[in-house]
Design an enzyme around this catalytic site. Structure first.
Site, short mmCIF file in Angstrom:
data_model
loop_
_atom_site.label_atom_id
_atom_site.label_comp_id
_atom_site.label_asym_id
_atom_site.label_seq_id
_atom_site.Cartn_x
_atom_site.Cartn_y
_atom_site.Cartn_z
N GLU B 210 -14.92 -27.02 86.87
CA GLU B 210 -16.37 -27.19 86.69
C GLU B 210 -16.65 -28.67 86.87
OE1 GLU B 210 -18.82 -24.76 85.36
OE2 GLU B 210 -17.42 -23.19 85.94
N CYS B 244 -24.25 -32.18 83.25
CA CYS B 244 -23.79 -31.93 84.62
C CYS B 244 -24.82 -31.20 85.47
CB CYS B 244 -22.47 -31.15 84.60
SG CYS B 244 -22.54 -29.67 83.61
#
Lengths: 468, 468
Positions: B210, B244
């Site tokens: 990720e 993010c």
């Protein structure tokens, strides 16, 4: 001068232009693959015969028909697979549109092996094309005749702006892997799989690795030895044992071993006659190198059946070995040849322990009249796939994903799983600009009052309180 | 560092006992995790306050609540997810059982990160536990307080051997990555993602990465700017921009740039008051290095709002930059800070081109009243996920997989996807040993010619994976 630079750039540009996106384009390519198979049936059969002494029967069943049916399946289901997949929503997003969009990755590399050089090239190719990617194909240089057909004939059936075949050996493949792809699909050995993954890591390229291992075949005392022998022998000696999912070795009690040996002898005689070297139904070994390797394995343990070999024809007889030691080469490496060791164990527990001490295989087999025994083997081991009471039949269902685990690989394909493997699943949420009042709770400044309201709302289990 | 090796060995030994296989055990562990969160809420909040200046609201609402939801949802659904999934059979296998069997992978490594140090470490762990794995946790050393807290409280609630916490910096992480795992789940930067994948390649360990990137936010002329700017401001400045999936930069027509600035300012004032430094709800930068990095991105830019910072408290004011040059540093790296550059584009097409010239981002945002604009933006770009007319929210929907593509990552999780990510889907076919006659046709020798001309029999080839 990098020989691949231009080709890859061309394909990338083609992808960026959007040419491969419409379903019509993809369907046309898939139809092209279908025509390639139909128009060149004899050429393909000849190539497979030259490379592997593959019989017409084996070639039809395990190469041409499988490839054709994957093409047909993709054509039939393309629209359905391409559709956005609606998903269930939580309370906060009830008025929104939530779905998963299937998108091509872009430029995909498929590296194919030599043992089923048509099937293991075309089936992944079907998935990559159906998913809308541009594809670079690197067929195996070891199956030379098929390599030629794939390089010279196949491209005529596809849009060459979006598809390319590149040729070469390990050095060229390494050079190819220095380039950036959006997905790399590799079928081959675990050893080379590591090299492929390491190369992909440099570009953060996702990989599908279809590798191998030693596929154990447990044979219980409670079984009909002839039935078992027929099934095990057929799947073992198919393609002269050069199958990633072939039963690699048998685990059974000494008593069952004694019942299996004559049954295996019968099966072999029935399938390949008294002189298997003359049988059109038995394949031969792909290369001198592999022939020599297998010839070496014939020296392990004791030959109970077969054991003959002929270098001039790269022929190895359907062989059964007994009294093998775990440390001998035949029990250390994936055999990939027509040699079947029978390893004695004293109980099901011992068999399961034996299996679990080793790397997770691509396939695992258990033969027993007792479904408890079969279920126990399944429950207490792991493997890519499993078949109870038969060989690799599980691979013939496109509804079952085909792939390994641990050393035997990562990722999967066949049928819809191919399409999904070569697609990015993009999560999409389309909100309306309205409903701002509900959003209010999420904005600062945060007070204890907000928190209390939220906590109360959360206690009501039904409220999924991501009230964002 | 044999200590790390021992910890991993113990986890594997504990896994091998079979303790994690029964669903009841897994559910108990998840319930214990839930109890931990409920009982130790103030400790968790304190750690988040010390690391990132979060308060009880932001700690709960931005981190803890998602983990609780995930636990709740997972406990409820686990029995369903863990069940064998029957699949469609071919004509040849009608009498057999064919299904996909979910199994744990074994020992999973989860490397957490510092921006949501509780959520991004524990939420993946929920899926890993549910799937029946042992889990080795390596929290980020940058969020030191949380790392220490997790090492203290996790063993108090969960099985110590199965779910150990390993703390440390780069040397310890390097050491851990030398060990063999059955899956590695990493959240963090693209650069380190490559290192993780390289380490994983040595063991053929599958990975979920990720990562991040610059998530674009396109604001159309035809949209409700008040609502859009409010939502954007919320998503961007939450956790002082250290998210993010935060909208990294805005793309818009020059004619609305000024309005956007004014409305963002308005929302910022509503959220954080005149001086965000005094707001309890406004975060701080994780450390001096990142503080300096982000401040550096502001240099030389046209500052429309904010632009100041205080090194001692690692506070950076909510900052808006206008007329940003795409070549400047702030447009070269993921900002991960409270700085919003606005880049002017003259059309939707130009915006799309701009986005496509760059690496695929983790998230993409588009604000418009016009559905065609939204459709076009989505269909002509790629990204991990998308939210239209809002930001971030797509990652809060359980049924949407959360992950990246290209440089922003590979693999996905959340909800059922977590369970799948941490499981092996094993294809199973169980046949019976009776009635070997039914299979006669597949065994050699094949007749030279079949009366009627069709060889192999249609029933065999059509059985090859064709879904009816």
């Amino acid at each position: 001068m990098d020989p691949f630079e231009d080709t890859l750039r061309r394909l990338r540009e083609a992808f960026a232009s959007g040419r491969t996106r419409p379903a019509e384009f993809r369907a046309a390519q898939l139809e092209g693959l279908g025509r390639f198979l139909r128009d060149n049936r004899q050429l393909l059969l000849d190539a497979l015969a030259q490379d592997l002494h593959k019989s017409t029967f084996e070639a039809e069943v395990s190469e041409i028909a499988i490839s054709q049916s994957e093409v047909d399946l993709a054509l039939r289901n393309l629209q359905a697979w391409m559709k956005d997949e609606r998903v269930s929503k939580n309370l906060a997003t009830q008025l929104d549109s939530a779905f998963i969009r299937k998108e091509p990755f872009g430029l995909v590399l498929i590296i194919a092996p030599w043992n089923y050089p048509l099937n293991l090239t075309l089936v992944p190719l079907v998935g990559a094309i159906a998913a809308g990617n541009c594809v670079v194909l690197k067929p195996s240089e070891i199956s030379k005749s098929m390599e030629k057909v794939l390089a010279e004939v196949l491209p005529r059936y596809l849009d060459q702006g979006c598809f390319a075949v590149v040729l070469g050996g390990p050095a060229e493949t390494a050079q190819l892997l220095e380039h950036r792809f959006d997905h790399v699909f590799f079928t081959g050995s675990p050893c080379v799989g590591k090299i492929v993954m390491a190369a992909a890591a440099k570009h953060l390229t996702p990989v599908t690795l279809e590798l191998g291992g030693k596929n154990p075949c447990y044979v219980d005392d409670d079984c009909d030895p002839q039935t078992v022998a027929n099934r095990v022998a057929w799947f073992r000696y198919f393609n002269a044992g050069q199958t990633c999912v072939a039963p690699d070795y048998v685990l059974c009690s000494p008593e069952t071993r004694e019942r299996l040996l004559p049954a295996l002898q019968n099966a072999i005689a029935r399938f390949y006659g008294d002189d298997p070297q003359r049988s059109p139904n038995l394949g031969h070994i792909i290369s001198q190198k592999h022939f020599k390797r297998l010839q070496g394995l014939l020296g392990c343990g004791r030959v109970a059946i077969g054991g003959q070999s002929d270098e001039s024809e790269r022929y190895i007889a359907p062989t059964v070995l007994v009294d093998v030691q775990e440390t001998e080469p035949v029990m250390q490496e994936e055999i990939f040849g027509p040699i079947l060791p029978l390893v004695s164990v004293r109980s099901l527990d011992e068999a399961i322990d034996f299996i679990n001490r080793r790397e997770k295989p691509l396939a695992l087999y258990a033969f027993s009249n007792s479904s408890q025994v079969v279920q126990r083997v399944l429950a207490q081991t792991s493997s890519g796939g499993f078949c109870g009471n038969d060989g690799f039949m599980h691979m013939t269902l496109a509804s079952l994903p085909f792939g390994g685990v641990g050393n035997s690989g990562m990722g999967r394909y066949h049928g819809k799983f191919s399409f999904d493997t070569f697609s990015h699943h993009r999560a999409c949420l389309l909100r309306s600009p309205g409903m701002e009042k509900i959003n209010d709770l999420r904005y600062p400044p945060y007070s204890l009052r907000n928190l209390r309201v939220l906590l109360v709302a959360m206690e009501e289990r039904r409220c999924s309180c991501t009230l964002l | 560092m044999s200590k790390i090796s021992d910890v991993v060995k113990r986890a594997r030994a504990a896994y091998n006992t079979g303790l994690t296989r029964p669903l009841q055990f897994r559910i108990q562990q998840l319930e214990a995790l839930r109890r931990m969160i409920q009982e130790r809420r103030s400790d968790i909040t304190e750690a988040l306050a010390a690391d990132l200046h979060k308060n009880e609201w932001t700690a709960y609402y931005e981190e803890v609540i998602y983990v609780l939801e995930e636990i709740e949802y997972t406990i409820k659904k686990l029995p369903e997810w863990a069940k064998d999934e029957p699949v469609e059979k071919t004509p040849e296998t009608q009498q057999d059982e064919s299904y996909i069997h979910s199994e744990p992978l074994g020992v999973v490594l989860i490397i957490g990160t510092w921006n949501y140090p509780f959520n991004l470490t524990i939420q993946p762990m929920v899926g890993a536990i549910a799937a029946g794995n042992a889990v080795v946790l390596k929290p980020s050393e940058l969020s030191e307080n949380m790392a220490n807290l997790l090492a203290t409280i996790l063993p108090q609630y969960l099985d110590k051997d199965l779910y150990p916490v390993i703390n440390g910096g780069v040397p310890e992480t390097t050491e851990v990555l030398k060990e063999r795992f059955d899956h590695i789940f990493y959240t963090g930067s693209t650069g380190v993602g490559k290192i993780v994948m390289m380490a994983a390649a040595k063991h053929l360990t599958p990975v979920t990465l990720e990562l991040g990137g610059k998530s674009p936010c396109y604001v159309d002329k035809d949209c409700n700017l008040d609502v859009a700017c409010r939502r954007i401001a919320w998503g961007k400045f939450m956790n002082s921009g250290q998210t993010c999936v935060a909208p990294d930069y805005i793309l818009c027509d020059a004619s609305i740039q000024h309005q956007i600035v004014e409305k963002l300012k308005k929302s910022l004032k509503e959220f954080y008051g005149e001086d965000a430094k005094k707001s309890r709800d406004y975060g701080r930068i994780i450390n001096a290095r990142h503080f300096q990095r982000v401040m550096g991105l502001i240099e030389g830019q046209k500052v429309a709002h904010g632009g100041t910072g205080d090194m001692a408290s690692r506070y950076i004011a909510p900052t808006i930059l206008t007329d940003v040059d795409p070549q400047s540093q702030v447009m070269q790296e993921e900002i991960f800070g409270p700085v919003m550059p606005i880049v002017c584009v003259r059309s939707l097409e130009e915006a799309i081109q701009f986005i496509n010239q760059r690496e695929k981002p983790l998230a993409l945002y588009v604000f418009s009243n016009n559905n065609n604009v939204i459709k076009k933006m989505i269909s002509e770009t790629s990204s991990g996920g998308v939210t239209a007319n809002d930001v971030i929210v797509h990652i809060t929907v359980h049924s949407l997989p959360f992950g990246g593509v290209g440089n922003s990552g590979m693999g996905a999780y959340h909800g059922k996807k977590s369970f799948e990510t941490f499981s092996h889907s094993r294809s199973c076919l169980v046949r019976s040993l009776l009635n070997d006659d039914a299979h006669k046709a597949r065994y050699p020798p094949s007749p030279a010619k079949v009366r009627g001309g069709e060889w192999p029999p249609h029933s065999l080839t059509s059985a090859q994976g064709v879904l009816r």
